[in-house]
Design an enzyme around this catalytic site. Structure first.
Site, PDB file in Angstrom:
ATOM      1  N   GLU A   1      -3.142 -11.993  -0.011  1.00 33.87           N
ATOM      2  CA  GLU A   1      -2.218 -11.973   1.129  1.00 33.87           C
ATOM      3  C   GLU A   1      -2.779 -12.878   2.219  1.00 33.87           C
ATOM      4  OE1 GLU A   1      -1.109  -8.119   2.537  1.00 33.87           O
ATOM      5  OE2 GLU A   1      -0.191  -7.523   0.636  1.00 33.87           O
TER       6      GLU A   1
ATOM      7  N   HIS B   1      -2.338 -11.366   6.010  1.00 31.48           N
ATOM      8  CA  HIS B   1      -2.765 -10.036   6.472  1.00 31.48           C
ATOM      9  C   HIS B   1      -4.196 -10.093   7.028  1.00 31.48           C
ATOM     10  CE1 HIS B   1      -3.000  -5.499   6.148  1.00 31.48           C
ATOM     11  NE2 HIS B   1      -4.284  -5.821   6.163  1.00 31.48           N
TER      12      HIS B   1
ATOM     13  N   SER C   1      -2.543   2.068   3.915  1.00 29.55           N
ATOM     14  CA  SER C   1      -2.326   0.773   4.563  1.00 29.55           C
ATOM     15  C   SER C   1      -3.215   0.588   5.787  1.00 29.55           C
ATOM     16  CB  SER C   1      -0.859   0.649   5.000  1.00 29.55           C
ATOM     17  OG  SER C   1      -0.682  -0.513   5.785  1.00 29.55           O
TER      18      SER C   1
ATOM     19  N   ALA D   1       0.842  -1.197   0.000  1.00 29.31           N
ATOM     20  CA  ALA D   1       0.000   0.000   0.000  1.00 29.31           C
ATOM     21  C   ALA D   1       0.874   1.242   0.000  1.00 29.31           C
ATOM     22  CB  ALA D   1      -0.895  -0.006   1.229  1.00 29.31           C
TER      23      ALA D   1
HETATM   24 ZN   LIG Z   1      -0.214  -6.442   6.025  1.00 25.04          ZN
END
Ligand SMILES: [Zn+2]
Length: 292
Positions: A258, A261, A198, A193
């Site tokens: 991801e 995350h 982010s 990001a």
């Molecule tokens: Zn992350």
């Protein structure tokens, strides 16, 4: 990985074939919009089936004798309110709509919506406060559920550790620039990001790895297939954590898959997201940012 949190396309077809009514009453609209593109319009534009073809409405058969029942529409309410179509993934710097520290569960961040450089939670504590292995800081409001998830994961033989937690605007800028220097801007945009965009700046997002190793999750071919990654994908919602960027959803999440995350949104919202079958970005758009 096939995210079980998503309704398989085959199921949608069956439901649509069985009853057009159910398209509006059962399916999350975002899912209907995405998966029936070219087949059916978004639920709001679907012509109402005639009364003769409509099944008995659950909204009027519940035995509720309150006066208000008289004005309940003959179609079960959509589980999520109507909202404009999800914005396409674009690179922009639009201030996100819910940017107060108290908005942590509904703050929508993507490649377009952004936080200001000064956004910084005032209740950050070390992740070790939750008894979990790893580094970094998280908001205190995450601690209890992170502790519970850590204990459950270890009991299941799927222990995890925290690789990265809160990141301020400046550190995110440094990370993004490292990506740009390594793989170029186009690759960096898909992998990381830009500063302000982010979820780590919220203090509620965590990059996880397997416990007892120093190996970051992204160095695995697919960490989501490891005991910790697989357990978290299936169980994190019970502790208020959601996978922000699931596999195969880049078109709507704006980022590559991801497996590591996770963002804390609280148990209630995490369960709603799980039930809706929508990615967090879609769900937040439908339940907050996209509403007028
Ligand atoms: Zn992350």
């Amino acid at each position: 990985m096939t995210p079980t949190s998503h309704v398989p396309a085959q199921v949608l077809v069956v439901v649509v074939a069985a009853s057009g009514m159910l398209l509006a009453s059962v399916l999350p609209q975002g899912m209907a919009q995405r998966t029936t593109q070219g087949v059916a319009a978004p639920a709001d534009d679907v012509p109402r089936p005639s009364a003769s073809s409509a099944p008995a409405s659950p909204a009027t058969s519940g035995g509720n004798s309150a006066p208000r029942a008289a004005v309940v529409p003959d179609v079960a309410p959509d589980p999520l309110p109507a909202a404009p179509a999800l914005p396409v993934c674009a690179y922009d710097d639009v201030p996100t709509r819910f940017a107060a520290l108290s908005d942590w569960s509904v703050t929508l961040l993507d490649t377009s919506f952004t936080l200001g450089p000064d956004y910084r939670p005032d209740d950050l504590v070390p992740v070790g406060t939750a008894g979990v292995e790893g580094w970094g800081e998280i908001r205190a409001l995450v601690v209890d559920d992170l502790r519970a998830m850590d204990e459950a994961a270890r009991a299941a033989g799927a222990g995890f550790a925290v690789q990265s937690a809160f990141r301020d605007h400046t550190s995110q800028q440094e990370i993004f620039q490292e990506w740009v220097a390594t793989i170029g801007e186009a690759g960096a945009l898909a992998e990381s990001a830009r500063p302000g965009h982010s979820e780590h700046q919220l203090g509620t997002a965590l990059d996880l790895r397997s416990a007892g190793t120093g190996t970051p999750a992204w160095e695995h071919p697919d960490w989501g297939q490891t005991p910790a990654g697989a357990w978290l994908r299936e169980n994190s919602w019970q502790y208020g954590f959601v996978l922000s960027y699931p596999e195969g959803q880049s078109a709507v999440t704006c980022y590559d898959y991801e497996s590591w995350h996770f963002r804390y949104v609280g148990r209630e919202m995490a369960e709603q997201m799980r039930t809706s079958g929508l990615t967090p970005r879609e769900h937040l758009w439908r339940t907050s940012d996209g509403l007028t």
